[in-house]
Scaffold this motif. Structure first.
Motif, PDB file in Angstrom:
ATOM      1  N   SER A 127      30.377 -15.252  23.812  1.00 46.93           N
ATOM      2  CA  SER A 127      30.057 -16.442  23.009  1.00 46.93           C
ATOM      3  C   SER A 127      28.605 -16.833  23.259  1.00 46.93           C
ATOM      4  N   PRO A 128      27.656 -15.968  22.848  1.00 48.12           N
ATOM      5  CA  PRO A 128      26.236 -16.315  23.012  1.00 48.12           C
ATOM      6  C   PRO A 128      25.919 -17.618  22.289  1.00 48.12           C
ATOM      7  N   MET A 129      25.027 -18.383  22.892  1.00 51.43           N
ATOM      8  CA  MET A 129      24.740 -19.721  22.376  1.00 51.43           C
ATOM      9  C   MET A 129      24.292 -19.697  20.917  1.00 51.43           C
ATOM     10  N   TRP A 130      23.554 -18.667  20.509  1.00 49.99           N
ATOM     11  CA  TRP A 130      23.056 -18.649  19.138  1.00 49.99           C
ATOM     12  C   TRP A 130      24.194 -18.575  18.123  1.00 49.99           C
ATOM     13  N   THR A 131      25.282 -17.902  18.490  1.00 47.88           N
ATOM     14  CA  THR A 131      26.404 -17.837  17.552  1.00 47.88           C
ATOM     15  C   THR A 131      27.103 -19.189  17.453  1.00 47.88           C
ATOM     16  N   VAL A 132      27.241 -19.869  18.566  1.00 43.83           N
ATOM     17  CA  VAL A 132      27.900 -21.178  18.563  1.00 43.83           C
ATOM     18  C   VAL A 132      27.081 -22.175  17.743  1.00 43.83           C
ATOM     19  N   VAL A 133      25.771 -22.209  17.998  1.00 46.09           N
ATOM     20  CA  VAL A 133      24.892 -23.129  17.254  1.00 46.09           C
ATOM     21  C   VAL A 133      24.925 -22.805  15.773  1.00 46.09           C
ATOM     22  N   LEU A 134      24.860 -21.517  15.441  1.00 45.11           N
ATOM     23  CA  LEU A 134      24.874 -21.104  14.037  1.00 45.11           C
ATOM     24  C   LEU A 134      26.151 -21.565  13.346  1.00 45.11           C
ATOM     25  N   LEU A 135      27.283 -21.396  14.005  1.00 41.50           N
ATOM     26  CA  LEU A 135      28.551 -21.793  13.396  1.00 41.50           C
ATOM     27  C   LEU A 135      28.654 -23.302  13.228  1.00 41.50           C
ATOM     28  N   VAL A 136      28.206 -24.046  14.209  1.00 37.85           N
ATOM     29  CA  VAL A 136      28.250 -25.509  14.117  1.00 37.85           C
ATOM     30  C   VAL A 136      27.379 -25.995  12.959  1.00 37.85           C
ATOM     31  N   VAL A 137      26.176 -25.446  12.852  1.00 34.93           N
ATOM     32  CA  VAL A 137      25.254 -25.860  11.792  1.00 34.93           C
ATOM     33  C   VAL A 137      25.805 -25.500  10.414  1.00 34.93           C
ATOM     34  N   VAL A 138      26.322 -24.274  10.286  1.00 36.50           N
ATOM     35  CA  VAL A 138      26.827 -23.837   8.983  1.00 36.50           C
ATOM     36  C   VAL A 138      28.098 -24.592   8.611  1.00 36.50           C
ATOM     37  N   PHE A 139      28.940 -24.875   9.590  1.00 38.53           N
ATOM     38  CA  PHE A 139      30.145 -25.670   9.319  1.00 38.53           C
ATOM     39  C   PHE A 139      29.758 -27.045   8.754  1.00 38.53           C
ATOM     40  N   ALA A 140      28.816 -27.699   9.420  1.00 38.49           N
ATOM     41  CA  ALA A 140      28.393 -29.018   8.957  1.00 38.49           C
ATOM     42  C   ALA A 140      27.741 -28.930   7.583  1.00 38.49           C
ATOM     43  N   ALA A 141      26.911 -27.915   7.376  1.00 39.79           N
ATOM     44  CA  ALA A 141      26.218 -27.770   6.099  1.00 39.79           C
ATOM     45  C   ALA A 141      27.192 -27.470   4.968  1.00 39.79           C
ATOM     46  N   ALA A 142      28.247 -26.693   5.254  1.00 41.33           N
ATOM     47  CA  ALA A 142      29.225 -26.363   4.218  1.00 41.33           C
ATOM     48  C   ALA A 142      29.904 -27.621   3.685  1.00 41.33           C
ATOM     49  N   LEU A 143      30.192 -28.556   4.577  1.00 47.51           N
ATOM     50  CA  LEU A 143      30.838 -29.800   4.153  1.00 47.51           C
ATOM     51  C   LEU A 143      29.858 -30.739   3.454  1.00 47.51           C
ATOM     52  N   GLN A 144      28.569 -30.569   3.764  1.00 51.81           N
ATOM     53  CA  GLN A 144      27.545 -31.433   3.174  1.00 51.81           C
ATOM     54  C   GLN A 144      26.846 -30.769   1.988  1.00 51.81           C
ATOM     55  N   TYR A 145      27.347 -29.619   1.555  1.00 53.69           N
ATOM     56  CA  TYR A 145      26.695 -28.853   0.490  1.00 53.69           C
ATOM     57  C   TYR A 145      26.573 -29.668  -0.805  1.00 53.69           C
ATOM     58  N   SER A 146      27.675 -30.259  -1.220  1.00 58.30           N
ATOM     59  CA  SER A 146      27.643 -31.108  -2.414  1.00 58.30           C
ATOM     60  C   SER A 146      28.208 -32.493  -2.141  1.00 58.30           C
ATOM     61  N   TYR A 147      28.560 -32.761  -0.908  1.00 54.77           N
ATOM     62  CA  TYR A 147      29.212 -34.018  -0.535  1.00 54.77           C
ATOM     63  C   TYR A 147      28.413 -34.627   0.601  1.00 54.77           C
ATOM     64  N   GLY A 148      28.490 -35.910   0.793  1.00 56.59           N
ATOM     65  CA  GLY A 148      27.759 -36.528   1.893  1.00 56.59           C
ATOM     66  C   GLY A 148      26.260 -36.442   1.669  1.00 56.59           C
ATOM     67  N   LEU A 149      25.584 -35.590   2.445  1.00 52.18           N
ATOM     68  CA  LEU A 149      24.133 -35.420   2.295  1.00 52.18           C
ATOM     69  C   LEU A 149      23.758 -34.708   1.005  1.00 52.18           C
ATOM     70  N   LYS A 150      24.717 -34.011   0.396  1.00 51.50           N
ATOM     71  CA  LYS A 150      24.502 -33.299  -0.881  1.00 51.50           C
ATOM     72  C   LYS A 150      23.289 -32.368  -0.809  1.00 51.50           C
ATOM     73  N   LEU A 151      23.364 -31.400   0.089  1.00 50.67           N
ATOM     74  CA  LEU A 151      22.250 -30.478   0.284  1.00 50.67           C
ATOM     75  C   LEU A 151      21.889 -29.727  -0.992  1.00 50.67           C
ATOM     76  N   SER A 152      22.903 -29.395  -1.789  1.00 47.11           N
ATOM     77  CA  SER A 152      22.624 -28.652  -3.030  1.00 47.11           C
ATOM     78  C   SER A 152      21.937 -29.522  -4.069  1.00 47.11           C
ATOM     79  N   TYR A 153      21.926 -30.840  -3.862  1.00 51.13           N
ATOM     80  CA  TYR A 153      21.220 -31.759  -4.755  1.00 51.13           C
ATOM     81  C   TYR A 153      19.819 -32.054  -4.226  1.00 51.13           C
ATOM     82  N   ARG A 154      19.444 -31.380  -3.157  1.00 57.28           N
ATOM     83  CA  ARG A 154      18.135 -31.589  -2.542  1.00 57.28           C
ATOM     84  C   ARG A 154      17.333 -30.285  -2.488  1.00 57.28           C
TER      85      ARG A 154
END
Length: 307
Positions: A127-154
């Motif tokens: 469980s190298p740290m880069w994989t854990v960080v990558l998964l946490v960031v992508v998990f959060a971004a997936a939920l914020q893609y069009s909802y919340g922060l709406k990354l796809s609208y930015r």
């Protein structure tokens, strides 16, 4: 508003939830085949990661439908006068599900995805740290893609599609091997290009709805010619990535040659979309191009393993 009032054929609620989660679009999940061919077999880790990926992506697309319903863009893109689209693919627009039901489904899928990816990390050989960080960031971004922060609208829609796809190859590879590989990185980016390349054709078709709600996709921000040039650049860039990897020794010398069938399909896709003008047929061909690329990436890894 009910499906009956909207004059849309009725179907079971279970089927409507399947449509909300886009379970019929499995192309992101094919990344696990690339990983399995590139790394030693760890079925437990791969299964947990795959199931988690399904749940996270299902949550993301459900939130995307909720936002598209709220801002009216899906009502434009899937309107009754659009014969290229089936309204049932958008259960909220069709009146098959309520917004509250869709929200419960999305948050439930997100919770399941977090638990499964957490279990994959805890039970993985590494469980190298880069994989854990990558998964946490992508998990959060997936939920914020069009909802919340709406990354796809930015302005981050196109970039996120590639990053998500690449993560679904890089992260499980890191969990299994504990290592980072330049060749696997190239494969991960090529894998992520697949969903992007049918996504940009969807954006081309959805340009009116996206402009109406100020969703800044490249298609919405530029002219038709500018968008065509952008997609042409992506298509050429995909080929150049494989060619550069072969020339520099990051990948075997034959790697770019092996990918030529996928490159030919990509050229055909562009011709259909912008020379013939049939954007939706071009989008459909993008799925074939992506699946062909996945098969060729798996073959490349098998050939490398065989020496």
């Amino acid at each position: 508003m009910s499906a009956e009032m909207l004059n849309v054929p009725q179907e079971s609620r279970f089927r409507s939830y399947l449509r909300l989660g886009k379970f019929d679009v499995y192309d992101y999940y094919l990344g696990i085949l690339v990983v399995a061919s590139a790394a030693p077999t760890e079925p437990g880790t791969l299964l947990l990661f795959l199931l988690g990926a399904v749940a996270v992506i299902v949550a993301g697309v459900a939130f995307d439908d909720i936002t598209g319903f709220r801002d009216g863009s899906d009502l434009v893109n899937y309107g009754s006068d659009d014969r290229l689209r089936k309204k049932l693919r958008k259960p909220l627009v069709a009146g098959a599900l309520t917004e509250a039901e869709a929200l419960r489904f999305a948050w439930g899928a997100a919770g399941i995805g977090a638990l499964l990816w957490g279990a994959a990390i805890l039970t993985a050989p590494h469980s190298p740290m880069w994989t854990v960080v990558l998964l946490v960031v992508v998990f959060a971004a997936a939920l914020q893609y069009s909802y919340g922060l709406k990354l796809s609208y930015r302005g981050l829609q196109e970039a996120f599609l590639v990053v998500l796809g690449a993560t679904l190859v890089l992260a499980p590879y890191g969990l299994i091997t504990g290592q980072f590989s330049g060749f696997v990185l190239v494969q991960a980016v090529l894998f992520g290009m697949g969903p992007l390349m049918f996504g940009v054709y969807s954006n081309t078709n959805d340009v009116d709805g996206d402009r109406a709600v100020a969703r800044p996709t490249v298609a919405a921000l530029t002219s038709r010619r500018g968008n065509a040039r952008f997609i042409a650049a992506l298509s050429v860039g995909e080929f150049l990535l494989g060619a550069l990897a072969s020339v520099t020794g990051v990948a075997p010398w034959w790697f770019a040659l092996l990918l030529l069938p996928a490159t030919a399909l990509r050229a055909r896709q562009y011709h259909l979309g912008f020379a013939v003008g049939d954007i939706m047929r071009a989008r459909k061909l993008g799925f074939t191009a992506h699946r062909t690329c996945v098969a060729l990436l798996v073959l490349a890894n098998v050939l490398v393993a065989l020496g």
